[in-house]
Design an enzyme around this catalytic site. Sequence first.
Site, PDB file in Angstrom:
ATOM      1  N   CYS A 116      18.283 -40.251   9.877  1.00 21.30           N
ATOM      2  CA  CYS A 116      16.891 -40.338   9.717  1.00 21.30           C
ATOM      3  C   CYS A 116      16.685 -40.674   8.047  1.00 21.30           C
ATOM      4  CB  CYS A 116      16.343 -39.324  10.077  1.00 21.30           C
ATOM      5  SG  CYS A 116      14.604 -39.479  10.499  1.00 21.30           S
ATOM      6  N   CYS A 118      13.765 -39.071   6.656  1.00 22.51           N
ATOM      7  CA  CYS A 118      12.826 -38.026   6.068  1.00 22.51           C
ATOM      8  C   CYS A 118      13.275 -37.008   5.180  1.00 22.51           C
ATOM      9  CB  CYS A 118      12.174 -37.474   7.411  1.00 22.51           C
ATOM     10  SG  CYS A 118      13.243 -36.647   8.308  1.00 22.51           S
ATOM     11  N   CYS A 126       9.910 -40.659   8.248  1.00 23.47           N
ATOM     12  CA  CYS A 126      11.238 -41.020   8.843  1.00 23.47           C
ATOM     13  C   CYS A 126      11.457 -42.521   8.582  1.00 23.47           C
ATOM     14  CB  CYS A 126      11.065 -40.689  10.354  1.00 23.47           C
ATOM     15  SG  CYS A 126      10.935 -38.804  10.688  1.00 23.47           S
ATOM     16  N   LYS A 191      11.832 -37.566  21.831  1.00 25.93           N
ATOM     17  CA  LYS A 191      11.402 -36.385  20.635  1.00 25.93           C
ATOM     18  C   LYS A 191      10.054 -36.296  20.446  1.00 25.93           C
ATOM     19  CE  LYS A 191      12.457 -35.419  15.955  1.00 25.93           C
ATOM     20  NZ  LYS A 191      13.278 -35.833  14.484  1.00 25.93           N
ATOM     21  N   ARG A 201      11.941 -27.877   8.739  1.00 24.49           N
ATOM     22  CA  ARG A 201      11.407 -28.612   7.727  1.00 24.49           C
ATOM     23  C   ARG A 201      11.579 -27.890   6.429  1.00 24.49           C
ATOM     24  NH1 ARG A 201       6.506 -31.784  10.695  1.00 24.49           N
ATOM     25  NH2 ARG A 201       7.746 -32.849  12.208  1.00 24.49           N
ATOM     26  N   ARG A 213       3.885 -36.832  11.892  1.00 27.79           N
ATOM     27  CA  ARG A 213       4.682 -37.966  12.402  1.00 27.79           C
ATOM     28  C   ARG A 213       4.194 -38.561  13.896  1.00 27.79           C
ATOM     29  NH1 ARG A 213       8.441 -36.841   9.051  1.00 27.79           N
ATOM     30  NH2 ARG A 213       9.655 -34.899   8.829  1.00 27.79           N
ATOM     31  N   GLU A 229      11.009 -43.863  27.446  1.00 33.30           N
ATOM     32  CA  GLU A 229      11.914 -43.673  26.194  1.00 33.30           C
ATOM     33  C   GLU A 229      13.373 -43.567  26.348  1.00 33.30           C
ATOM     34  OE1 GLU A 229      11.330 -44.137  23.100  1.00 33.30           O
ATOM     35  OE2 GLU A 229       9.120 -43.593  22.338  1.00 33.30           O
ATOM     36  N   LYS A 244      14.100 -33.466  23.051  1.00 33.24           N
ATOM     37  CA  LYS A 244      13.839 -32.485  22.031  1.00 33.24           C
ATOM     38  C   LYS A 244      12.444 -32.132  21.617  1.00 33.24           C
ATOM     39  CE  LYS A 244      14.308 -32.300  17.079  1.00 33.24           C
ATOM     40  NZ  LYS A 244      14.544 -33.057  15.878  1.00 33.24           N
ATOM     41  N   SER A 270      14.730 -25.417  15.839  1.00 34.69           N
ATOM     42  CA  SER A 270      14.512 -24.372  15.067  1.00 34.69           C
ATOM     43  C   SER A 270      13.281 -23.449  15.444  1.00 34.69           C
ATOM     44  CB  SER A 270      14.232 -25.070  13.437  1.00 34.69           C
ATOM     45  OG  SER A 270      13.159 -25.700  13.658  1.00 34.69           O
ATOM     46  N   TYR A 309      21.262 -23.557  17.084  1.00 37.46           N
ATOM     47  CA  TYR A 309      21.512 -22.755  16.088  1.00 37.46           C
ATOM     48  C   TYR A 309      22.322 -21.456  16.641  1.00 37.46           C
ATOM     49  CZ  TYR A 309      18.634 -25.914  13.907  1.00 37.46           C
ATOM     50  OH  TYR A 309      18.008 -27.089  13.356  1.00 37.46           O
TER      51      TYR A 309
HETATM   52  C1  PBG Z   1      14.443 -35.353  11.339  1.00 37.09           C
HETATM   53  C2  PBG Z   1      14.846 -34.303  12.203  1.00 37.09           C
HETATM   54  C3  PBG Z   1      13.740 -33.113  12.563  1.00 37.09           C
HETATM   55  C4  PBG Z   1      14.755 -32.243  13.516  1.00 37.09           C
HETATM   56  C5  PBG Z   1      15.755 -32.781  13.429  1.00 37.09           C
HETATM   57  N1  PBG Z   1      15.925 -34.188  12.898  1.00 37.09           N
HETATM   58  C6  PBG Z   1      12.624 -32.866  12.112  1.00 37.09           C
HETATM   59  C7  PBG Z   1      11.331 -33.619  12.100  1.00 37.09           C
HETATM   60  O1  PBG Z   1      11.455 -34.407  13.032  1.00 37.09           O
HETATM   61  O2  PBG Z   1      10.487 -33.341  11.604  1.00 37.09           O
HETATM   62  C8  PBG Z   1      14.284 -30.978  14.005  1.00 37.09           C
HETATM   63  C9  PBG Z   1      15.249 -29.867  14.110  1.00 37.09           C
HETATM   64  C10 PBG Z   1      14.759 -28.607  14.416  1.00 37.09           C
HETATM   65  O3  PBG Z   1      13.816 -28.177  14.306  1.00 37.09           O
HETATM   66  O4  PBG Z   1      15.702 -27.765  14.581  1.00 37.09           O
HETATM   67  N2  PBG Z   1      13.864 -36.412  11.794  1.00 37.09           N
HETATM   68 ZN    ZN Z   2      13.006 -37.951  10.215  1.00 36.42          ZN
END
Ligand code: PBG
Ligand code: ZN
Length: 322
Positions: A116, A118, A126, A191, A201, A213, A229, A244, A270, A309
């Site tokens: 990505c 970002c 992104c 996603k 983040r 986003r 998707e 996700k 997370s 995690y």
């Molecule tokens: C980046 C990305 C993100 C996550 C994985 N890859 C964050 C986002 O899209 O803002 C999130 C992972 C997590 O929250 O554990 N594109």
């Molecule tokens: Zn990203």
Amino acid sequence: MVRMRRLRMKETVRNMVRETTLRKEELVYPIFVAEGEQIKNPVDSMPGIFQWSIDRIDEELERVRAAGVPAVLLFGIPKHKDEVGSEAYRDEGVTQQAIRHIKKTFPELLVIADVCLCEYTSHGHCGLVHEGEILNDETLELLAKASVSLAKAGADVIAPSDMMDGRVEYIRKALDEAGFINTLIMAYSAKFASGYYSPFRDAAHSTPAFGDRRTYQMDPANGREAIRECENDIAEGADIIMIKPALAYLDVVKAASLATNYPIAVYNVSGEYSMVKAAAQNGWIDERRIVLENLTAMKRAGAKIIITYHALDVAGWLSQEE
Ligand code: PBG
Ligand code: ZN
């Protein structure tokens, strides 16, 4: 009378009729790799999770090996960010260097590279930005460059998380043309634009500088669209599809598992981790019990691979049960 409880009376029988089991072979552990030296920074919102510099990362990788977790998902945190995310596709970028290091010191680990922009862009989006709009087609070229660069460094799996249209096809073609025909693509297919990413983040320094986003990540209200998707990514050449976040989207996992025979991954993100950790630290829940229950639910819904995690803890608990 039909007595459902007959099947529950003895542990032997309960073990025998159990429909869903967790296996550490199916776990993936995310790791944040920061550019620099002597870094082991705790992520405040994610107890137990750190940012690591490459010179200290072996400490974490030893834990992965000892736990018996087979795969890591890498996120790079570069020193230098710019408008076009140059560090994402530089062969000497922090993620590329980390992959080469891991492949040398821990060759048995499966290395999955998140793709990505970002974490690498100054605006934190992104994709490329023009007059406040996130550009799709212009971004594809850069994602493909990043993918090839990461594959060259030794990544076994490329995991695009940007949610641009057409990226799986574009990346597959670029990998094939560069000779990486056996590099897998695990696509973040469905996603969602979720509030559950905020601790990540903080950890990856990837909060967008303006807006949000929602013009590329999915509306949390849409389940049917999520299946489209997944279907698109499969048609474009994804080997594994991903849903996700996990917990609030198990209906999508279930629907995807009925709609396709491709392996499904879920990302236990997370915010899901932080909520469990916070409650556990307060003594309000039994962490082990809750985590195993959550992960079992993900598998029951149809997930095969679980990115979490909690992976090292879970692998340890599963070994104790053996
Ligand atoms: C980046 C990305 C993100 C996550 C994985 N890859 C964050 C986002 O899209 O803002 C999130 C992972 C997590 O929250 O554990 N594109
Ligand atoms: Zn990203």
